[in-house]
Scaffold this motif. Structure first.
Motif, PDB file in Angstrom:
ATOM      1  N   VAL A 189     -16.798  -4.953   1.148  1.00  0.00           N
ATOM      2  CA  VAL A 189     -15.600  -4.178   0.831  1.00  0.00           C
ATOM      3  C   VAL A 189     -14.725  -4.004   2.072  1.00  0.00           C
ATOM      4  CG1 VAL A 189     -14.802  -1.859   0.193  1.00  0.00           C
ATOM      5  CG2 VAL A 189     -16.548  -2.999  -1.164  1.00  0.00           C
ATOM      6  N   LYS A 190     -15.366  -3.798   3.201  1.00  0.00           N
ATOM      7  CA  LYS A 190     -14.580  -3.618   4.431  1.00  0.00           C
ATOM      8  C   LYS A 190     -13.889  -4.915   4.836  1.00  0.00           C
ATOM      9  CE  LYS A 190     -17.790  -1.640   6.792  1.00  0.00           C
ATOM     10  NZ  LYS A 190     -18.567  -0.961   7.800  1.00  0.00           N
ATOM     11  N   HIS A 191     -14.519  -6.010   4.472  1.00  0.00           N
ATOM     12  CA  HIS A 191     -13.905  -7.304   4.707  1.00  0.00           C
ATOM     13  C   HIS A 191     -13.426  -7.496   6.137  1.00  0.00           C
ATOM     14  CE1 HIS A 191     -11.837 -10.977   3.603  1.00  0.00           C
ATOM     15  NE2 HIS A 191     -12.649 -10.959   2.564  1.00  0.00           N
ATOM     16  N   ARG A 192     -14.286  -7.185   7.067  1.00  0.00           N
ATOM     17  CA  ARG A 192     -13.917  -7.375   8.471  1.00  0.00           C
ATOM     18  C   ARG A 192     -13.872  -8.860   8.788  1.00  0.00           C
ATOM     19  NH1 ARG A 192     -17.934  -2.832  10.953  1.00  0.00           N
ATOM     20  NH2 ARG A 192     -16.561  -1.058  10.616  1.00  0.00           N
ATOM     21  N   PRO A 193     -13.113  -9.259   9.814  1.00  0.00           N
ATOM     22  CA  PRO A 193     -13.103 -10.678  10.172  1.00  0.00           C
ATOM     23  C   PRO A 193     -14.512 -11.136  10.547  1.00  0.00           C
ATOM     24  CG  PRO A 193     -11.966  -9.359  11.826  1.00  0.00           C
ATOM     25  CD  PRO A 193     -12.252  -8.456  10.685  1.00  0.00           C
ATOM     26  N   CYS A 220     -12.113 -27.514   2.814  1.00  0.00           N
ATOM     27  CA  CYS A 220     -11.042 -26.696   2.228  1.00  0.00           C
ATOM     28  C   CYS A 220     -11.622 -25.819   1.128  1.00  0.00           C
ATOM     29  CB  CYS A 220      -9.938 -27.569   1.639  1.00  0.00           C
ATOM     30  SG  CYS A 220      -8.906 -28.271   2.912  1.00  0.00           S
ATOM     31  N   ALA A 221     -12.515 -26.399   0.328  1.00  0.00           N
ATOM     32  CA  ALA A 221     -13.140 -25.627  -0.749  1.00  0.00           C
ATOM     33  C   ALA A 221     -14.008 -24.516  -0.155  1.00  0.00           C
ATOM     34  CB  ALA A 221     -13.967 -26.540  -1.640  1.00  0.00           C
ATOM     35  N   LEU A 222     -14.734 -24.860   0.917  1.00  0.00           N
ATOM     36  CA  LEU A 222     -15.600 -23.851   1.549  1.00  0.00           C
ATOM     37  C   LEU A 222     -14.775 -22.670   2.070  1.00  0.00           C
ATOM     38  CD1 LEU A 222     -18.538 -23.226   2.495  1.00  0.00           C
ATOM     39  CD2 LEU A 222     -17.913 -24.251   4.682  1.00  0.00           C
ATOM     40  N   SER A 223     -13.563 -22.975   2.531  1.00  0.00           N
ATOM     41  CA  SER A 223     -12.740 -21.903   3.105  1.00  0.00           C
ATOM     42  C   SER A 223     -12.261 -20.919   2.034  1.00  0.00           C
ATOM     43  CB  SER A 223     -11.546 -22.494   3.863  1.00  0.00           C
ATOM     44  OG  SER A 223     -10.649 -23.073   2.949  1.00  0.00           O
ATOM     45  N   GLU A 224     -12.406 -21.308   0.769  1.00  0.00           N
ATOM     46  CA  GLU A 224     -12.009 -20.400  -0.315  1.00  0.00           C
ATOM     47  C   GLU A 224     -13.019 -19.253  -0.493  1.00  0.00           C
ATOM     48  OE1 GLU A 224      -9.309 -20.971  -2.665  1.00  0.00           O
ATOM     49  OE2 GLU A 224      -8.666 -22.390  -1.132  1.00  0.00           O
ATOM     50  N   PHE A 225     -14.237 -19.480   0.001  1.00  0.00           N
ATOM     51  CA  PHE A 225     -15.240 -18.415  -0.120  1.00  0.00           C
ATOM     52  C   PHE A 225     -15.018 -17.466   1.037  1.00  0.00           C
ATOM     53  CE2 PHE A 225     -17.051 -22.050  -2.197  1.00  0.00           C
ATOM     54  CZ  PHE A 225     -17.818 -21.547  -3.237  1.00  0.00           C
ATOM     55  N   ASP A 226     -14.674 -16.215   0.729  1.00  0.00           N
ATOM     56  CA  ASP A 226     -14.512 -15.396   1.934  1.00  0.00           C
ATOM     57  C   ASP A 226     -15.485 -14.236   2.031  1.00  0.00           C
ATOM     58  OD1 ASP A 226     -11.201 -14.233   0.915  1.00  0.00           O
ATOM     59  OD2 ASP A 226     -13.152 -14.093  -0.014  1.00  0.00           O
ATOM     60  N   GLU A 227     -16.738 -14.503   1.667  1.00  0.00           N
ATOM     61  CA  GLU A 227     -17.697 -13.418   1.819  1.00  0.00           C
ATOM     62  C   GLU A 227     -18.099 -13.219   3.273  1.00  0.00           C
ATOM     63  OE1 GLU A 227     -19.793 -15.737  -1.184  1.00  0.00           O
ATOM     64  OE2 GLU A 227     -21.613 -15.108  -0.153  1.00  0.00           O
ATOM     65  N   VAL A 228     -18.442 -11.991   3.580  1.00  0.00           N
ATOM     66  CA  VAL A 228     -18.780 -11.630   4.951  1.00  0.00           C
ATOM     67  C   VAL A 228     -20.258 -11.909   5.235  1.00  0.00           C
ATOM     68  CG1 VAL A 228     -18.923  -9.688   6.557  1.00  0.00           C
ATOM     69  CG2 VAL A 228     -16.972  -9.884   5.006  1.00  0.00           C
ATOM     70  N   VAL A 276     -32.424  -1.666  -3.764  1.00  0.00           N
ATOM     71  CA  VAL A 276     -31.086  -1.324  -4.255  1.00  0.00           C
ATOM     72  C   VAL A 276     -30.167  -1.031  -3.075  1.00  0.00           C
ATOM     73  CG1 VAL A 276     -29.758   0.311  -5.660  1.00  0.00           C
ATOM     74  CG2 VAL A 276     -31.987  -0.480  -6.432  1.00  0.00           C
ATOM     75  N   GLY A 277     -30.735  -0.281  -2.097  1.00  0.00           N
ATOM     76  CA  GLY A 277     -29.943   0.070  -0.917  1.00  0.00           C
ATOM     77  C   GLY A 277     -29.443  -1.141  -0.163  1.00  0.00           C
ATOM     78  N   GLN A 278     -30.282  -2.190  -0.102  1.00  0.00           N
ATOM     79  CA  GLN A 278     -29.866  -3.405   0.598  1.00  0.00           C
ATOM     80  C   GLN A 278     -28.624  -4.002  -0.047  1.00  0.00           C
ATOM     81  OE1 GLN A 278     -30.958  -4.898   3.284  1.00  0.00           O
ATOM     82  NE2 GLN A 278     -32.693  -3.576   3.707  1.00  0.00           N
ATOM     83  N   TYR A 279     -28.620  -3.992  -1.356  1.00  0.00           N
ATOM     84  CA  TYR A 279     -27.447  -4.536  -2.057  1.00  0.00           C
ATOM     85  C   TYR A 279     -26.229  -3.647  -1.838  1.00  0.00           C
ATOM     86  CZ  TYR A 279     -30.052  -8.218  -4.336  1.00  0.00           C
ATOM     87  OH  TYR A 279     -30.782  -9.345  -4.567  1.00  0.00           O
ATOM     88  N   VAL A 280     -26.448  -2.328  -1.902  1.00  0.00           N
ATOM     89  CA  VAL A 280     -25.322  -1.418  -1.676  1.00  0.00           C
ATOM     90  C   VAL A 280     -24.756  -1.649  -0.275  1.00  0.00           C
ATOM     91  CG1 VAL A 280     -24.648   1.011  -1.517  1.00  0.00           C
ATOM     92  CG2 VAL A 280     -26.243   0.278  -3.285  1.00  0.00           C
ATOM     93  N   GLY A 281     -25.671  -1.840   0.673  1.00  0.00           N
ATOM     94  CA  GLY A 281     -25.237  -2.082   2.041  1.00  0.00           C
ATOM     95  C   GLY A 281     -24.373  -3.334   2.144  1.00  0.00           C
ATOM     96  N   LYS A 282     -24.758  -4.341   1.400  1.00  0.00           N
ATOM     97  CA  LYS A 282     -23.974  -5.576   1.445  1.00  0.00           C
ATOM     98  C   LYS A 282     -22.609  -5.373   0.820  1.00  0.00           C
ATOM     99  CE  LYS A 282     -25.901  -9.522   1.523  1.00  0.00           C
ATOM    100  NZ  LYS A 282     -26.662 -10.733   1.312  1.00  0.00           N
ATOM    101  N   ILE A 283     -22.572  -4.612  -0.271  1.00  0.00           N
ATOM    102  CA  ILE A 283     -21.284  -4.330  -0.908  1.00  0.00           C
ATOM    103  C   ILE A 283     -20.387  -3.602   0.092  1.00  0.00           C
ATOM    104  CG2 ILE A 283     -20.151  -3.089  -2.801  1.00  0.00           C
ATOM    105  CD1 ILE A 283     -22.797  -3.388  -4.357  1.00  0.00           C
TER     106      ILE A 283
END
Ligand code: UDP
Ligand code: MG
Length: 330
Positions: A317-321, A190-198, A306-313
Motif C-alpha cells: 500500500v505504501k508503494h515505496r520505490p 517491458c511486460a515485467l515492468s508492468e508488475f509493480d509489486e514491492v 495472517v499477520g505476515q500477509y497483512v504486513g505485506k499489504i
C-alpha cells in the motif's frame, strides 16, 4: 513518433532477433574479490560473440547494490578501461531481487536481449551462446536450470529442493532449480515492468509474463571467491517471500486447521461430559493442559501467518520505490 513500449516494427524485430544487441546484468554486493575475474571472463565471451557475428553490440552492466567495499570503484575503473562495461549504483543495499530489477529496468529499452546472472561465477557463462540460440529460435524467455547441486552445501541443497516442491504444492508456478540466471527479450522486460509489486520474487513474476520460453541446462559451480551474501536468515525470508507473494494457501490451511480443531474440541467436549457423569473429573488435568497449549500455539501460529500477509499489504500500500539509483556510468 516512437512506437508504443519502444518496440520496433516487424523488420526491426526480425533483425533484433537474428543479430541482437545484448545486455548482461550482474548484481553485485561487496564483490570486490570476484569482480575483476568475472569481468574478464565475460569480456572474453562477449568478444567471441561479437567476432562471430552472433550479436551486434553488447554491454555488461554491473549493478552495485550499496556495497561497502571497493565494488563501485572497480566498476568505474572497468568502465574507464573499456566502454563495454557499464555500471549502475544504487543509493543503498536493497537486496539481490531489487538490484537485479534495477539493472533489468535500466537495460529494458537499451538492448534486444538481456541476460542476468550472479557476480560470483557460479552460473556457467559458457551457456550464454545456447541461450542466445534459443532466443534467435523464437524464445522470449530462456531459463537456465541447474542440472546438479553438487556444489551447494548439504543443508542448502536439501532446503532448496524441498522448497521447490512445497512451492509447487502450494500452486505457484516456479521452475524447478531455476534461480535468476535467464535471458529475457525486450518485450518480456517491458511486460515485467508492468508488475509493480514491492515484495519482489522475480523468478515467480517472470513465469507470469508468459511468452514463448525455453530451458537451457548447466552445472552450477562453486563461488569463485568471497562468501555467500545469502546467509540463512536472508534465505529463509526470501523463501517465505516466494510463498506469500504467490500463494494464499497458507491462509487456507489456517482456516482448515481452525475448523479441524473446533470439531475436535466438540468431540472432546462430549468425552469430558461423559467423564464428569462418571465422576472422573480430577483426572482431566493432562488433557486440559495439553489443549490449552495446543490451542494457544495454534492461535499464535495462525495469527502470525495472517499477520505476515497483512504486513505485506502494508508494504504494498505504501508503494515505496523499490530502489533508488545514485549514479550511472555508461
Ligand atoms: N547480491 C546483491 N545484493 C544482496 C545480496 C546479494 O546484489 O543484498 C548479489 C551478489 O553479489 C551475487 C548474487 O546477488 O551476485 C547472488 O548472491 P550470492 O552468490 O551471495 O548468493 P548464493 O549464490 O550464495 O545463493
Ligand atoms: Mg552465489
Amino acid at each position: 513518433m516512437e512506437p508504443e513500449n519502444n518496440l520496433p516494427d516487424a523488420d526491426g524485430r526480425a533483425f533484433a532477433r537474428q543479430k541482437p544487441s545484448l545486455g548482461i546484468v550482474v548484481p553485485c554486493y561487496n564483490e570486490e574479490e570476484v569482480l575483476g575475474e568475472t569481468a574478464a571472463r565475460l569480456k572474453a565471451l562477449v568478444r567471441g560473440l561479437l567476432d562471430s557475428g552472433v550479436i551486434r553490440e553488447c554491454r555488461i552492466l554491473f549493478v552495485d547494490d550499496g556495497s561497502i567495499d571497493a565494488t563501485w570503484q572497480i566498476v568505474c575503473d572497468l568502465h574507464e578501461s573499456d566502454p563495454l562495461y557499464a555500471g549502475l549504483k544504487l543509493s543503498r543495499n536493497r537486496g539481490h531481487q531489487n538490484a537485479l530489477l534495477a539493472g533489468l529496468m535500466h537495460a529494458k529499452s537499451r538492448y534486444d536481449a538481456v541476460v542476468s546472472l550472479d557476480a560470483d561465477l557460479q552460473d556457467d557463462i559458457g551457456i550464454i551462446p545456447d541461450m542466445l540460440a534459443a532466443f534467435q529460435g523464437g524464445s522470449d524467455i530462456v531459463y537456465a536450470v541447474r542440472e546438479s547441486r553438487a556444489t551447494d552445501s548439504f543443508f542448502k541443497r536439501t532446503f532448496s529442493q524441498g522448497y521447490y516442491k512445497v512451492m509447487e504444492k502450494l500452486g505457484s508456478d516456479v521452475l524447478y532449480n531455476h534461480a535468476d540466471y535467464r535471458l529475457m527479450s525486450r518485450r518480456a522486460l517491458c511486460a515485467l515492468s508492468e508488475f509493480d509489486e514491492v515484495n519482489l520474487f522475480l523468478r515467480g513474476l517472470v513465469r507470469l509474463v508468459g511468452y514463448p520460453s525455453s530451458v537451457v541446462y548447466y552445472k552450477r559451480a562453486e563461488r569463485y571467491a568471497g562468501e555467500s551474501k545469502y546467509p540463512l536468515g536472508k534465505m529463509l525470508s526470501f523463501a517465505f517471500e516466494g510463498i506469500s507473494s504467490f500463494s494464499t494457501k497458507p491462509l487456507k490451511f489456517v482456516t482448515i486447521a481452525g475448523g479441524g480443531v473446533s470439531v475436535l474440541s466438540l468431540v472432546l467436549f462430549v468425552y469430558f461430559i461423559v467423564q464428569y457423569a462418571l465422576g472422573n473429573t480430577v483426572a482431566g488435568w493432562s488433557s486440559l493442559i495439553v489443549s490449552v497449549w495446543f490451542l494457544g500455539g495454534l492461535m499464535l501460529l495462525s495469527l502470525g501467518i495472517v499477520g505476515q500477509y497483512v504486513g505485506k499489504i502494508y508494504l504494498e500500500v505504501k508503494h515505496r520505490p523499490r530502489y533508488i539509483v545514485e549514479d550511472v556510468v555508461e
